[in-house]
Design an enzyme around this catalytic site. Structure first.
Site, PDB file in Angstrom:
ATOM      1  N   HIS A 215       7.786  -5.205   2.678  1.00  0.00           N
ATOM      2  CA  HIS A 215       6.347  -5.283   2.917  1.00  0.00           C
ATOM      3  C   HIS A 215       5.958  -4.668   4.253  1.00  0.00           C
ATOM      4  CE1 HIS A 215       2.523  -6.789   1.358  1.00  0.00           C
ATOM      5  NE2 HIS A 215       2.177  -6.887   2.618  1.00  0.00           N
ATOM      6  N   TYR A 219       2.985  -1.316   6.438  1.00  0.00           N
ATOM      7  CA  TYR A 219       2.210  -1.235   7.672  1.00  0.00           C
ATOM      8  C   TYR A 219       2.680  -0.069   8.529  1.00  0.00           C
ATOM      9  CZ  TYR A 219       0.660  -5.577   5.808  1.00  0.00           C
ATOM     10  OH  TYR A 219       0.152  -6.505   4.938  1.00  0.00           O
ATOM     11  N   HIS A 366      -1.794  -2.087  -7.474  1.00  0.00           N
ATOM     12  CA  HIS A 366      -2.092  -2.548  -6.113  1.00  0.00           C
ATOM     13  C   HIS A 366      -1.492  -1.640  -5.060  1.00  0.00           C
ATOM     14  CE1 HIS A 366      -2.271  -5.011  -2.513  1.00  0.00           C
ATOM     15  NE2 HIS A 366      -0.950  -4.985  -2.441  1.00  0.00           N
ATOM     16  N   PHE A 367      -0.176  -1.375  -5.152  1.00  0.00           N
ATOM     17  CA  PHE A 367       0.408  -0.617  -4.048  1.00  0.00           C
ATOM     18  C   PHE A 367       0.057   0.868  -4.105  1.00  0.00           C
ATOM     19  CE2 PHE A 367       4.328  -0.775  -6.823  1.00  0.00           C
ATOM     20  CZ  PHE A 367       4.543   0.585  -6.979  1.00  0.00           C
ATOM     21  N   HIS A 368      -0.285   1.384  -5.287  1.00  0.00           N
ATOM     22  CA  HIS A 368      -0.771   2.764  -5.328  1.00  0.00           C
ATOM     23  C   HIS A 368      -2.186   2.857  -4.736  1.00  0.00           C
ATOM     24  CE1 HIS A 368       2.649   3.686  -7.964  1.00  0.00           C
ATOM     25  NE2 HIS A 368       2.388   4.955  -7.722  1.00  0.00           N
ATOM     26  N   ARG A 429       5.793  -3.770 -15.644  1.00  0.00           N
ATOM     27  CA  ARG A 429       6.041  -2.503 -14.959  1.00  0.00           C
ATOM     28  C   ARG A 429       7.520  -2.138 -15.077  1.00  0.00           C
ATOM     29  NH1 ARG A 429       6.934  -2.954  -8.724  1.00  0.00           N
ATOM     30  NH2 ARG A 429       7.671  -5.082  -8.399  1.00  0.00           N
ATOM     31  N   ARG A 430       7.859  -0.959 -14.567  1.00  0.00           N
ATOM     32  CA  ARG A 430       9.225  -0.421 -14.582  1.00  0.00           C
ATOM     33  C   ARG A 430       9.727  -0.151 -16.000  1.00  0.00           C
ATOM     34  NH1 ARG A 430      10.645  -5.150 -11.575  1.00  0.00           N
ATOM     35  NH2 ARG A 430      10.181  -4.948  -9.359  1.00  0.00           N
TER      36      ARG A 430
END
Length: 540
Positions: A215, A219, A366-368, A429-430
């Site tokens: 995570h 950042y 979310h992470f894209h 996913r995956r």
């Protein structure tokens, strides 16, 4: 004062070229997994592509952007030549060698383990060694940022460190400590098995090590974007930074609270106790603080620019903003995507709510939306802003740049919003293949097709971005002037020691990480009954 332009351009060009290649792989994955294409019949091809895409986008591309931007900041903000240029080139070539070394076994089907490694899956040792070389190359940059700051301090005793350099060094320290988790996983767990020194692996301990990095690395990706928010946007749109102090507080908060939060990625894992999951969930919520500070400060800075341009009224000033300026457009799009992505992150950090979307396409969306959306669009803005100063040539067409940004924003929304929706419906996913003839998931076919269309828009936008940068090199030579950063409303004449140095904050970062990770790691390492046989990828 940009002296080492070739060094900076080399980092940016390599970053954007590998980004373009990875973008092509991502669009292909979206297409072949959608109802628009007959299944390729061999899932191995899909996972090779997915591993290459994730490794480049996660480790190589943002690292090169941070390094190139960091070198530009060092020379421009400190007004001094970069110290250690030969070492900087050494770091660059280590990343080149490491990236090639990692990609060869992936292309050969010997390391389809995805960029998160997923033990007990074990790929070819050269894949992991390549990733280690990329990290070592980036650590050279970390050392150079610290050395250059020290040289500047000796020449300017007692002066405030320029905000851009303060943030840049904070990001480098964050990355140095962030990468330790994955390094421990690779060196102590995975590489010995990949080299044949062991045949078993403690997958639970390996996952905890990687959560250390998983995570906080986001950042590290985010820091160049936030530097652009604070030090490029106000100047580019004709305004001033609302508060230098709030900017410094934001970067300090990222340095302190971005690290001890990764175990929230293991909510479904039994090897970590509920108490530590709760602690990490709580710390994850604290990361919202620097983001909220940033949103307030940048919105205030943008309003200042609008009112200097004659904007009036409670909201009427918005019309006065320079919307024809690509930097203004980029930050507006970035904030919108950051808002939606951040809201989704609140779901992920909640133990109860996370259970409803865990390992679904919601996570992919979310992470894209955060990385590919809010972060990468500001990487484009950084390039557009720096390019005339690096090349001595103006951008060929600002209208084309605006079109590229609009396409990226639209493409990211069209790609990620359907992902969130099908994730709520339970799509995992995956997965390399979905049988859309199955009545249980047939209604999701439309949304998956929309996402594939969004990926095509993103591909067009990415290729257009590369075209704009390449075409700029063919423009007539021009004098871009000295590259400078935003000035605050109130000139900074002195800064409290705590906001002008890193000692206490780095100590807190390390201390909180050890506190939040020490016990789970020691308890798992002490157990003798948790290792499982390795599963070798590509074994005949």
């Amino acid at each position: 004062m940009l002296v080492n332009r070739k060094l900076i351009l080399a980092h940016f060009w390599l970053a954007f070229v590998v980004f373009g290649l990875a973008l092509c792989l991502g669009a292909w994955q979206m297409f072949v997994r959608s109802p628009l294409y007959t299944w390729i019949s061999n899932p191995e091809w899909y996972y090779r592509s997915l591993t290459a895409h994730g490794t480049v986008m996660g480790y190589v591309f943002p690292t090169l952007v941070a390094m190139g931007f960091g070198y530009a900041i060092t020379e421009s903000a400190l007004q001094q030549r970069l110290v250690g240029v030969r070492w900087a080139w050494a770091g660059f070539w280590l990343i080149v060698i490491g990236a090639i070394m990692a990609m060869v076994p992936v292309a050969l089907g010997r390391a389809s383990v995805l960029y998160t490694f997923y033990p007990p899956l074990i790929g070819n040792a050269f894949y992991y060694i390549g990733v280690v070389l990329v990290v070592v190359g980036s650590w050279i940059w970390v050392a150079l940022m610290s050395i250059n700051l020290r040289v500047w301090r000796r020449a300017h005793p007692g002066e405030p460190v320029p905000l851009a350099m303060f943030a840049n060094v904070a990001g480098s320290y964050l990355w140095a400590w962030t990468a330790v988790g994955a390094a421990l996983e690779l060196l102590l767990q995975i590489i010995p098995v990949a080299l044949g020194l062991k045949t078993t692996i403690d997958a639970g301990l390996a996952r905890v090590f990687f959560s250390w990095t998983l995570h906080a690395i986001v950042y590290f990706w985010l820091i160049p974007t936030y530097i652009a928010y604070y030090t490029i946007v106000p100047r580019a749109i004709g305004g001033r930074l609302y508060s230098d102090t709030m900017a410094r507080l934001s970067f300090i908060l990222f340095l302190v609270v971005a690290m001890p939060i990764g175990i929230h990625h293991t909510f479904a894992d039994p090897q970590v106790g509920a108490g530590f999951k709760f602690i990490h969930s709580t710390f994850t919520a604290l990361v919202a603080l620097p983001t909220l500070l940033t949103v307030f400060t940048i919105c205030a800075s943008v309003e200042i620019a609008a009112r200097l341009r004659g904007g009036r009224g409670a909201l009427g000033w918005i019309r006065a903003l320079p919307w024809q300026n690509p930097i203004m457009l980029a930050v507006a799009f970035s904030f919108v995507m950051l808002g939606f992505g951040g809201a989704g992150g609140l779901i992920n950090m909640s133990y109860q709510l996370d259970t409803t979307i865990h390992n679904t396409q919601w996570i992919t969306g979310h992470f894209h939306l955060i990385f590919g959306g809010a972060i990468v669009i500001m990487y484009f803005a950084i390039a557009y802003d720096l390019w005339p100063h690096l090349t001595g040539r103006a951008l060929p067409n600002l209208a084309l740049a605006r079109t590229q940004l609009w396409l990226w924003f639209i493409g990211m929304i069209v790609t990620t919003f359907p992902w969130h929706w099908v994730g709520i419906l339970g799509m995992p996913r995956r997965m390399a293949y979905y049988d859309y003839s199955n009545p249980a998931i047939a209604p999701e076919a439309l949304y998956v097709s929309l996402s594939a269309f969004g990926a095509l828009i993103l591909l067009i936008s990415g290729l257009l971005f590369l075209f704009i940068l390449a075409r700029a090199h063919a423009q007539p030579a021009t004098e871009a002037g000295e590259y400078r950063f935003s000035m605050p409303v109130h000139p900074v004449r002195s800064v409290p020691l705590a906001l002008n140095s890193f000692g206490i904050w780095v100590a807190l970062m390390i201390g909180l990480t050890v506190t939040n990770y020490g016990y789970p790691i020691l308890m798992l390492a002490a157990r003798q009954d948790t290792s499982v046989p390795a599963v070798y990828v590509g074994a005949q």
